[in-house]
Design a protein around this motif. Structure first.
Motif, PDB file in Angstrom:
ATOM      1  N   GLY A 180     -10.020   3.599   3.603  1.00  0.00           N
ATOM      2  CA  GLY A 180      -8.605   3.383   3.264  1.00  0.00           C
ATOM      3  C   GLY A 180      -7.693   4.183   4.176  1.00  0.00           C
ATOM      4  O   GLY A 180      -7.076   5.170   3.754  1.00  0.00           O
TER       5      GLY A 180
ATOM      6  N   GLU B 107     -13.560   8.229   6.150  1.00  0.00           N
ATOM      7  CA  GLU B 107     -12.501   7.952   5.175  1.00  0.00           C
ATOM      8  C   GLU B 107     -12.465   6.437   4.940  1.00  0.00           C
ATOM      9  O   GLU B 107     -12.494   5.660   5.897  1.00  0.00           O
TER      10      GLU B 107
ATOM     11  N   GLN C 131       0.839  -1.214   0.000  1.00  0.00           N
ATOM     12  CA  GLN C 131       0.000   0.000   0.000  1.00  0.00           C
ATOM     13  C   GLN C 131       0.868   1.256   0.000  1.00  0.00           C
ATOM     14  O   GLN C 131       2.088   1.168   0.151  1.00  0.00           O
ATOM     15  N   THR C 132       0.223   2.405  -0.147  1.00  0.00           N
ATOM     16  CA  THR C 132       0.978   3.663  -0.256  1.00  0.00           C
ATOM     17  C   THR C 132       0.340   4.777   0.577  1.00  0.00           C
ATOM     18  O   THR C 132      -0.858   4.746   0.841  1.00  0.00           O
TER      19      THR C 132
ATOM     20  N   GLN D 175      -3.907  10.990   5.897  1.00  0.00           N
ATOM     21  CA  GLN D 175      -5.097  11.705   5.419  1.00  0.00           C
ATOM     22  C   GLN D 175      -6.100  11.919   6.558  1.00  0.00           C
ATOM     23  O   GLN D 175      -6.678  13.001   6.703  1.00  0.00           O
TER      24      GLN D 175
ATOM     25  N   GLU E 262     -10.096   0.589   7.455  1.00  0.00           N
ATOM     26  CA  GLU E 262      -8.973  -0.034   6.746  1.00  0.00           C
ATOM     27  C   GLU E 262      -9.185  -1.547   6.740  1.00  0.00           C
ATOM     28  O   GLU E 262      -9.564  -2.128   7.749  1.00  0.00           O
TER      29      GLU E 262
ATOM     30  N   ASP F 232     -14.403  -3.880   5.677  1.00  0.00           N
ATOM     31  CA  ASP F 232     -14.557  -3.575   4.259  1.00  0.00           C
ATOM     32  C   ASP F 232     -15.250  -2.220   4.119  1.00  0.00           C
ATOM     33  O   ASP F 232     -16.464  -2.105   4.283  1.00  0.00           O
ATOM     34  N   GLY F 233     -14.454  -1.212   3.809  1.00  0.00           N
ATOM     35  CA  GLY F 233     -14.967   0.151   3.717  1.00  0.00           C
ATOM     36  C   GLY F 233     -15.897   0.383   2.534  1.00  0.00           C
ATOM     37  O   GLY F 233     -16.530   1.439   2.458  1.00  0.00           O
TER      38      GLY F 233
ATOM     39  N   SER G 242      -1.663   4.792   6.047  1.00  0.00           N
ATOM     40  CA  SER G 242      -0.737   5.277   7.079  1.00  0.00           C
ATOM     41  C   SER G 242      -1.456   6.071   8.163  1.00  0.00           C
ATOM     42  O   SER G 242      -0.912   6.280   9.251  1.00  0.00           O
TER      43      SER G 242
ATOM     44  N   LEU H 118     -10.573  -2.862  -2.645  1.00  0.00           N
ATOM     45  CA  LEU H 118     -10.936  -4.279  -2.726  1.00  0.00           C
ATOM     46  C   LEU H 118     -12.076  -4.549  -1.762  1.00  0.00           C
ATOM     47  O   LEU H 118     -11.995  -4.174  -0.586  1.00  0.00           O
TER      48      LEU H 118
HETATM   49  N1  SAM Z   1      -5.333   7.458   3.100  1.00  0.00           N
HETATM   50  C1  SAM Z   1      -4.088   6.751   3.195  1.00  0.00           C
HETATM   51  C2  SAM Z   1      -3.001   7.548   3.826  1.00  0.00           C
HETATM   52  O1  SAM Z   1      -3.217   8.717   4.153  1.00  0.00           O
HETATM   53  O2  SAM Z   1      -1.917   6.990   4.022  1.00  0.00           O
HETATM   54  C3  SAM Z   1      -3.632   6.185   1.882  1.00  0.00           C
HETATM   55  C4  SAM Z   1      -4.442   5.032   1.511  1.00  0.00           C
HETATM   56  S1  SAM Z   1      -3.772   3.883   0.379  1.00  0.00           S
HETATM   57  C5  SAM Z   1      -3.581   4.802  -1.091  1.00  0.00           C
HETATM   58  C6  SAM Z   1      -5.263   2.924   0.129  1.00  0.00           C
HETATM   59  C7  SAM Z   1      -5.688   2.127   1.336  1.00  0.00           C
HETATM   60  O3  SAM Z   1      -6.987   1.598   1.085  1.00  0.00           O
HETATM   61  C8  SAM Z   1      -4.793   0.923   1.622  1.00  0.00           C
HETATM   62  O4  SAM Z   1      -4.319   0.970   2.928  1.00  0.00           O
HETATM   63  C9  SAM Z   1      -5.719  -0.269   1.402  1.00  0.00           C
HETATM   64  O5  SAM Z   1      -5.437  -1.372   2.239  1.00  0.00           O
HETATM   65  C10 SAM Z   1      -7.059   0.350   1.715  1.00  0.00           C
HETATM   66  N2  SAM Z   1      -8.232  -0.376   1.190  1.00  0.00           N
HETATM   67  C11 SAM Z   1      -8.412  -0.960  -0.015  1.00  0.00           C
HETATM   68  N3  SAM Z   1      -9.647  -1.484  -0.094  1.00  0.00           N
HETATM   69  C12 SAM Z   1     -10.264  -1.220   1.086  1.00  0.00           C
HETATM   70  C13 SAM Z   1     -11.556  -1.498   1.617  1.00  0.00           C
HETATM   71  N4  SAM Z   1     -12.492  -2.170   0.927  1.00  0.00           N
HETATM   72  N5  SAM Z   1     -11.845  -1.073   2.854  1.00  0.00           N
HETATM   73  C14 SAM Z   1     -10.924  -0.383   3.597  1.00  0.00           C
HETATM   74  N6  SAM Z   1      -9.688  -0.101   3.151  1.00  0.00           N
HETATM   75  C15 SAM Z   1      -9.363  -0.505   1.902  1.00  0.00           C
END
Ligand code: SAM
Length: 225
Positions: free
Chosen positions: A88, A86, A61-62, A94, A109, A136-137, A91, A210
């Motif tokens: 995701g 929010e 992830q990023t 955000q 998350e 699951d967001g 880190s 996802l």
């Molecule tokens: N907002 C984050 C930050 O400030 O660091 C960056 C988020 S990163 C680009 C995307 C995140 O979304 C990942 O940590 C990933 O695991 C999460 N993610 C993907 N699908 C998700 C879901 N269905 N529910 C919750 N989190 C999810």
């Protein structure tokens, strides 16, 4: 690098990457000047914490590019009394920015280790109005709905219906929608109980959302488009 050097890099980041590109909301700029982004990156990336690009945070992830964080936050147009969701946490950076601009932040998350790490950073920084949930967001977080702002920080194939349902009337939803390597950052407004307007802000590239109303994990790995 010490705190003073990080502080200098942070002020430069806001001036050159964010203000110069047209973000004008003073509350957003203040939050970006104050939240120490280097607390949210892994030790290996510390020196790059204030650079103009996303960084890996583990688990594939990023943490998003600072400008994109600012732009997405500005699009929500928060005034301080809002309840925000929010999707995701990643880190937690955000969510920390949002914590300075809204009353409460619920962040979801799907990867437990990332959620736990973000919780620790919030505790370290004394941030108390962010509630981290594992799940699951794409289903939103119904227990704390409705939300006056929803921000999705992963790429969705379409806007998940639960998020539209959990958006308050008058609320705003910011979400990247599209294909694997390129999406449009969209701003949705709920203008009435059964009426939404949306517009495109700019093209972006995020990691996948996802889940039940997002991408299927297995299919995402197989598809090459
Ligand atoms: N907002 C984050 C930050 O400030 O660091 C960056 C988020 S990163 C680009 C995307 C995140 O979304 C990942 O940590 C990933 O695991 C999460 N993610 C993907 N699908 C998700 C879901 N269905 N529910 C919750 N989190 C999810």
């Amino acid at each position: 690098m010490d705190d003073k050097e990080f502080e200098k890099l942070r002020q430069e980041m806001v001036a050159t990457q964010i203000e110069r590109r047209g973000v004008r909301n003073q509350r957003v700029l203040t939050a970006m000047r104050q939240i120490p982004r280097h607390f949210f990156v892994s030790p290996r990336e510390l020196e790059q914490a204030y650079e103009d690009h996303p960084l890996p945070i583990g688990e594939g992830q990023t943490i998003s590019q600072p400008y994109i964080v600012a732009l997405m936050t500005e699009a929500l147009d928060l005034h301080g009394n809002e309840n925000v969701l929010e999707v995701g946490t990643g880190s937690g950076y955000q969510a920390a920015i949002l914590s300075m601009l809204a009353k409460t932040v619920h962040t979801v998350e799907r990867i437990p280790s990332l959620a736990e790490r973000a919780r620790l950073v919030f505790a370290r920084l004394g941030i108390e109005n962010v509630h981290v949930h594992v799940g699951d967001g794409t289903l939103g977080w119904v227990d704390a709905a409705p939300y006056q702002g929803i921000l999705v920080t992963a790429a969705a194939p379409y806007v998940p219906q639960p998020l539209l349902d959990q958006l308050d009337i008058g609320g705003k939803l910011v979400i990247p929608v599209g294909a694997r390597y390129h999406q449009d950052l969209q701003l949705w407004r709920r203008v009435a109980a059964d009426q939404y307007h949306h517009e495109t802000i700019l093209p972006v590239a995020f990691v996948p959302l996802l889940g039940e109303h997002g991408w299927n994990e297995k299919k995402w790995q197989e598809i090459d488009f």
